[in-house]
Design an enzyme around this catalytic site. Structure first.
Site, PDB file in Angstrom:
ATOM      1  CD  GLN A 281      -1.024  -0.816   3.619  1.00 27.06           C
ATOM      2  OE1 GLN A 281      -2.241  -0.809   3.591  1.00 27.06           O
ATOM      3  NE2 GLN A 281      -0.364  -1.417   4.606  1.00 27.06           N
TER       4      GLN A 281
ATOM      5  CG  HIS B  64      -5.540   2.417  19.219  1.00 29.70           C
ATOM      6  ND1 HIS B  64      -4.903   3.590  18.880  1.00 29.70           N
ATOM      7  CD2 HIS B  64      -5.515   1.644  18.108  1.00 29.70           C
ATOM      8  CE1 HIS B  64      -4.507   3.519  17.624  1.00 29.70           C
ATOM      9  NE2 HIS B  64      -4.865   2.362  17.135  1.00 29.70           N
TER      10      HIS B  64
ATOM     11  CG  ASP C 203      -1.693   1.960  14.596  1.00 34.63           C
ATOM     12  OD1 ASP C 203      -1.891   1.885  15.821  1.00 34.63           O
ATOM     13  OD2 ASP C 203      -2.543   1.621  13.760  1.00 34.63           O
TER      14      ASP C 203
ATOM     15  CG  ASP D 132      -1.629 -13.542   5.267  1.00 32.28           C
ATOM     16  OD1 ASP D 132      -2.551 -13.035   5.935  1.00 32.28           O
ATOM     17  OD2 ASP D 132      -1.805 -14.035   4.136  1.00 32.28           O
TER      18      ASP D 132
ATOM     19  CG  ASP E 106      -6.198  -2.126  14.761  1.00 37.91           C
ATOM     20  OD1 ASP E 106      -6.953  -1.494  14.004  1.00 37.91           O
ATOM     21  OD2 ASP E 106      -5.278  -1.588  15.412  1.00 37.91           O
ATOM     22  CB  SER E 107      -8.561  -5.131   9.479  1.00 34.10           C
ATOM     23  OG  SER E 107      -9.948  -4.855   9.513  1.00 34.10           O
TER      24      SER E 107
END
Length: 276
Positions: free
Chosen positions: A32, A63, A87, A138, A156-157
């Protein structure tokens, strides 16, 4: 991108704009386009494929809310997996919970991890916690390969496009179920109940065919489409509605609290309609 307006086209007829003071980093990873910018209103912000992921002003809401409801619903969440979330914000909150002994982060894009460490240190701080192990891999494959392993799995996508598409599939939820221990709990961010109702219906139906207990709860996150966000929980045994309030841990949280835990489960009628 300095002194101009960045615009994220959130929906065909909806966009949100932020005044950018400076571009701190920009590169194309294998997966990305990764960009970090300094904004006038939200401070330092991470963009993936020009979609807002997190920022230093409101990140704590997301979060904390993806993490603590499940961590406090499970009676002993010693071993926790976070898929995505490079992150570091979610794993930071997980590591804060007093009953967590090990937290594993599986992120497919190592560039996100390294960029976050450099430019978002308050968010990425948990990546260096001694409880945390970071794996660049993955997440879909990881849950397939690790059956009966985790007490809690948090997904957390990004939105269901690009490398995250498979994280919203029924097959993936089945693999998550198998990767959980006998009383395990799973939570995923599931977008806006205002704009993504059909997706939420489908996910809730899928989880109902896999997990004995399923639920949905909400939070207000200013930078996400509509500012009103939901999270979906699948549980093998425990319900977030049956937690003893006095047992809830909320260490140094700014949004989540024992009262918010239950308040987030009080759904407006239009959201309840999505999960009937």
């Amino acid at each position: 991108m300095e002194g101009i307006w960045f615009t994220e086209k959130q929906l065909p007829g909806l966009a949100v704009s932020c005044l950018v003071k400076k571009t701190l980093h920009h590169e194309k990873s294998e997966y990305q386009d990764v960009k970090v910018v300094e904004t006038d209103t939200f401070g330092t912000m991470l963009l993936l494929d020009n979609v807002i992921q997190t920022n230093v002003r409101d990140e704590f809401i997301y979060h904390e809310m993806i993490s603590f409801p499940a961590l406090n619903t499970h009676p002993n969440p010693e071993n926790v997996l976070v898929i995505g979330g490079g992150d570091g914000g979610t794993i930071r909150e997980v590591a804060k919970h007093p009953r967590v002994k090990k937290a594993t982060l599986v992120e497919i894009d190592g560039v996100v991890v390294e960029v976050s460490k450099k430019y978002l240190p308050t968010i990425a701080a948990g990546l260096e916690d001694p409880k945390v192990e970071v794996k660049i891999d993955d997440g879909i494959k990881h849950v397939k390969d690790n059956k009966n392993t985790y007490d809690v799995i948090l997904v957390d996508s990004t939105d269901p496009i690009g490398p995250a598409v498979g994280l919203f599939a029924k097959e993936f939820y089945t693999d998550v179920f198998n990767a959980l221990k006998e009383d395990g709990i799973f939570v995923a961010q599931t977008a806006s109940p205002v704009f993504n109702g059909e997706m939420i219906k489908r996910i809730h139906k899928d989880l109902g065919e896999i997990f004995p207990v399923k639920d949905l709860y909400v939070a207000t996150i200013p930078t996400y489409p509509g500012g009103y966000w939901c999270f979906t929980m699948g549980s093998k045994k425990h319900s977030p509605r049956e937690v003893a309030k006095e047992s809830i841990a909320a260490p140094n949280t700014r949004y989540y609290s024992p009262d918010v835990h239950f308040g987030a489960l009080a759904l407006p009628p239009f959201v309840e309609e999505l999960v009937k």
